[in-house]
Write a protein that holds these residues in place. Sequence first.
Motif, PDB file in Angstrom:
ATOM      1  N   VAL A 195      -8.876  85.139   8.463  1.00 54.75           N
ATOM      2  CA  VAL A 195     -10.109  85.925   8.122  1.00 54.75           C
ATOM      3  C   VAL A 195     -10.065  86.082   6.676  1.00 54.75           C
ATOM      4  O   VAL A 195     -11.092  85.673   6.045  1.00 54.75           O
ATOM      5  N   GLN A 196      -9.025  86.214   5.804  1.00 51.87           N
ATOM      6  CA  GLN A 196      -9.052  86.008   4.554  1.00 51.87           C
ATOM      7  C   GLN A 196      -9.328  84.909   4.025  1.00 51.87           C
ATOM      8  O   GLN A 196      -9.977  84.245   2.890  1.00 51.87           O
ATOM      9  N   ASP A 197      -8.733  83.722   4.755  1.00 53.37           N
ATOM     10  CA  ASP A 197      -9.064  82.047   4.433  1.00 53.37           C
ATOM     11  C   ASP A 197     -10.637  81.923   4.695  1.00 53.37           C
ATOM     12  O   ASP A 197     -11.149  81.404   3.692  1.00 53.37           O
ATOM     13  N   ILE A 198     -11.423  82.278   5.709  1.00 51.96           N
ATOM     14  CA  ILE A 198     -12.711  82.239   5.713  1.00 51.96           C
ATOM     15  C   ILE A 198     -13.248  82.947   4.837  1.00 51.96           C
ATOM     16  O   ILE A 198     -14.277  82.246   4.102  1.00 51.96           O
ATOM     17  N   LYS A 199     -12.974  84.012   4.214  1.00 55.44           N
ATOM     18  CA  LYS A 199     -13.722  84.799   3.218  1.00 55.44           C
ATOM     19  C   LYS A 199     -13.714  84.334   2.015  1.00 55.44           C
ATOM     20  O   LYS A 199     -14.589  84.159   1.179  1.00 55.44           O
ATOM     21  N   SER A 200     -12.327  83.613   1.852  1.00 55.41           N
ATOM     22  CA  SER A 200     -12.199  83.006   0.380  1.00 55.41           C
ATOM     23  C   SER A 200     -13.086  81.739   0.197  1.00 55.41           C
ATOM     24  O   SER A 200     -13.309  81.176  -0.981  1.00 55.41           O
ATOM     25  N   ARG A 201     -13.443  81.024   1.316  1.00 54.83           N
ATOM     26  CA  ARG A 201     -14.057  79.775   1.118  1.00 54.83           C
ATOM     27  C   ARG A 201     -15.715  79.925   1.467  1.00 54.83           C
ATOM     28  O   ARG A 201     -16.294  78.875   1.467  1.00 54.83           O
ATOM     29  N   THR A 202     -16.009  81.123   1.531  1.00 53.27           N
ATOM     30  CA  THR A 202     -17.459  81.509   1.889  1.00 53.27           C
ATOM     31  C   THR A 202     -18.069  81.652   0.486  1.00 53.27           C
ATOM     32  O   THR A 202     -17.614  82.785  -0.276  1.00 53.27           O
ATOM     33  N   ASP A 203     -19.145  81.189   0.078  1.00 51.59           N
ATOM     34  CA  ASP A 203     -19.761  81.486  -1.152  1.00 51.59           C
ATOM     35  C   ASP A 203     -20.767  82.579  -1.358  1.00 51.59           C
ATOM     36  O   ASP A 203     -20.886  83.357  -0.043  1.00 51.59           O
TER      37      ASP A 203
END
Length: 145
Positions: free
Chosen positions: A32-40
Amino acid sequence: MNRFILTIVASCALCFAGYQWHKSNQEKRIFVQDIKSRTDQYGFLDISDNLPESKRIVIVAPVNCPKAKIADYLATELNKQNIPTTRTNSYNFRQDLNNMSEREINQMIKRAEYVRKMAPPLVIVNGKIKSNPSIEAIKNEWELE
């Protein structure tokens, strides 16, 4: 004696189950952190540098999907505004795995699976992807490049 051994075996089994549960939750949090960090800021997810036609907008929805009309509408509206848009019914992306660790490969596979489960239409802009965005979000993302 048998009761003592059974208690130890049950305790070990509970400890192992607790460890596996904790490990699974930790992996989910990391994902979830990975997805959030890759979402602009416009909600587009950067999953790969090698998405198809990353220098234009690609709108993806299967032809016989109920959301195909939305995808067609988005493509028509963006093309009317002279924004280069391609409408397609499938997508694929490639990644060079040679210089990646096993952990990075597993994260990439999880991101691909996450995208595969997104609701159509999928819109790819500047190498980033989003499920069912508004025309405004697409235009804002397009202007970032």
